[in-house]
Design a protein around this motif. Structure first.
Motif, PDB file in Angstrom:
ATOM      1  N   SER A 132       0.841  -1.191   0.000  1.00  0.00           N
ATOM      2  CA  SER A 132       0.000   0.000   0.000  1.00  0.00           C
ATOM      3  C   SER A 132       0.877   1.242   0.000  1.00  0.00           C
ATOM      4  CB  SER A 132      -0.916   0.028   1.230  1.00  0.00           C
ATOM      5  OG  SER A 132      -1.564   1.293   1.320  1.00  0.00           O
ATOM      6  N   CYS A 134      -0.692   4.337  -0.001  1.00  0.00           N
ATOM      7  CA  CYS A 134      -1.644   5.391   0.342  1.00  0.00           C
ATOM      8  C   CYS A 134      -1.657   5.571   1.857  1.00  0.00           C
ATOM      9  CB  CYS A 134      -3.041   5.023  -0.162  1.00  0.00           C
ATOM     10  SG  CYS A 134      -4.313   6.251   0.225  1.00  0.00           S
ATOM     11  N   ASP A 135      -0.981   6.620   2.337  1.00  0.00           N
ATOM     12  CA  ASP A 135      -0.895   6.919   3.766  1.00  0.00           C
ATOM     13  C   ASP A 135      -1.195   8.402   3.985  1.00  0.00           C
ATOM     14  OD1 ASP A 135       0.400   4.401   5.191  1.00  0.00           O
ATOM     15  OD2 ASP A 135       1.449   4.643   3.297  1.00  0.00           O
ATOM     16  N   CYS A 138      -3.820  10.823   2.088  1.00  0.00           N
ATOM     17  CA  CYS A 138      -4.381   9.889   1.102  1.00  0.00           C
ATOM     18  C   CYS A 138      -5.312   8.894   1.784  1.00  0.00           C
ATOM     19  CB  CYS A 138      -3.246   9.154   0.394  1.00  0.00           C
ATOM     20  SG  CYS A 138      -3.809   7.878  -0.768  1.00  0.00           S
ATOM     21  N   ALA A 139      -4.887   8.370   2.927  1.00  0.00           N
ATOM     22  CA  ALA A 139      -5.695   7.369   3.630  1.00  0.00           C
ATOM     23  C   ALA A 139      -6.934   7.984   4.282  1.00  0.00           C
ATOM     24  CB  ALA A 139      -4.854   6.660   4.687  1.00  0.00           C
ATOM     25  N   PRO A 144      -8.462   2.787   4.103  1.00  0.00           N
ATOM     26  CA  PRO A 144      -8.155   1.381   3.833  1.00  0.00           C
ATOM     27  C   PRO A 144      -9.123   0.453   4.551  1.00  0.00           C
ATOM     28  CG  PRO A 144      -6.608   2.285   5.414  1.00  0.00           C
ATOM     29  CD  PRO A 144      -7.449   3.440   4.948  1.00  0.00           C
ATOM     30  N   ARG A 167       0.468  -2.381   6.637  1.00  0.00           N
ATOM     31  CA  ARG A 167       0.664  -0.989   6.270  1.00  0.00           C
ATOM     32  C   ARG A 167       1.843  -0.387   7.031  1.00  0.00           C
ATOM     33  NH1 ARG A 167      -2.968   1.680   3.718  1.00  0.00           N
ATOM     34  NH2 ARG A 167      -2.717   3.572   4.982  1.00  0.00           N
ATOM     35  N   GLN A 173      -4.256  -4.535   6.252  1.00  0.00           N
ATOM     36  CA  GLN A 173      -5.262  -4.105   5.283  1.00  0.00           C
ATOM     37  C   GLN A 173      -5.646  -5.284   4.408  1.00  0.00           C
ATOM     38  OE1 GLN A 173      -3.941  -0.828   2.886  1.00  0.00           O
ATOM     39  NE2 GLN A 173      -5.827  -0.703   1.685  1.00  0.00           N
ATOM     40  N   TYR A 182      -9.783  -0.202  -0.636  1.00  0.00           N
ATOM     41  CA  TYR A 182     -10.128   1.090  -0.035  1.00  0.00           C
ATOM     42  C   TYR A 182     -11.585   1.435  -0.346  1.00  0.00           C
ATOM     43  CZ  TYR A 182      -5.014   1.634  -0.527  1.00  0.00           C
ATOM     44  OH  TYR A 182      -3.655   1.456  -0.495  1.00  0.00           O
TER      45      TYR A 182
END
Length: 242
Positions: A132, A134-135, A138-139, A144, A167, A173, A182
């Motif tokens: 992943s 996307c943190d 973004c998250a 997630p 993650r 996730q 997501y």
């Protein structure tokens, strides 16, 4: 004479039919990018059609706690609270309890969470091995699907395709055919799929883990992180790369 004409014209008719069928198929392909969800509003998508930005790098894990040590303090070993057994454990109210393969209008095959929200995959992630990217903010825009045991209740989804990825914060996730899953905060109601083709990187995922390209709106920007999130205004269509 009429019979002779008929014999000459008969072979032509199938060719005309082929051209008509081909023309209809071409028209369908041309119309495909223009289809959109019920109640579509360009403002919901940021009203922008721009190329996808560069890949988003994963945010490093949390740093160790800072702070000076008081020489007069009691022995830390005798006063410190026990560390949690599993720092990656997710609160029960944030666990994704089910995945359901189903169908929604215009888009067709999708995977929904327990609340009926459509799930997505991100092109900047990895599927082999799963990763992943996307943190952070973004998250917050693309929450997630988190899990503790990796065993949600499944309906219409093959258990062999469901897995997990760890993650950057240590949480787990859910993945589908290797792709991290997501939802999208821009979807306000179950069954919506306003995240389709956001930044040209986010796509509705099918029960088999592939991108669903049945309906493809113009490339758009994501909504901003929810109001109250650090450094965010809550406005739609801001310049975010995810």
């Amino acid at each position: 004479m009429a019979r002779g004409i008929d014999q000459l014209e008969d072979p032509v008719l199938p060719e005309k039919r082929k051209l008509m069928v081909a023309g209809a198929a071409l028209a369908a392909l041309v119309a495909l990018p223009g289809c959109a969800p019920t109640g579509y509003n360009a403002a919901d998508y940021g009203n922008a059609a721009e190329p996808a930005a560069a890949d988003v790098a994963a945010t490093p894990g949390a740093a160790a706690t800072d702070g000076a040590v008081d020489p007069n303090a009691a022995d830390p070993a005798s006063t410190a609270e026990p560390a949690p057994a599993d720092t990656g454990k997710v609160a029960d109210n944030k666990v994704t309890k089910s995945l359901t393969g189903t169908s929604v209008p215009k888009m067709g095959q999708v995977v929904e969470n327990a609340k009926g929200f459509v799930t997505y995959r991100f092109d900047s992630d990895g599927d082999n091995p799963s990763k992943s990217n996307c943190d952070g903010d973004c998250a917050k825009v693309w929450p997630p699907l988190l899990t503790n045991d990796g065993k949600p209740t499944l309906k219409g989804v093959d258990s062999k395709l469901v897995g997990t990825v760890t993650r950057s914060d240590g949480t787990k996730q859910l993945t589908l055919k290797g792709w991290p899953l997501y939802t999208y905060v821009g979807d306000k109601k179950p069954g919506e799929w306003k995240g389709q083709n956001v930044n040209g990187k986010w796509f509705v995922i099918t029960p088999t883990g592939t991108k669903n390209l049945t309906c493809l709106p113009k490339i758009s920007k994501p909504v901003a992180p929810p109001a109250g999130a650090s450094g965010s205004s809550g406005d739609s269509g801001s310049d975010y790369s995810y």
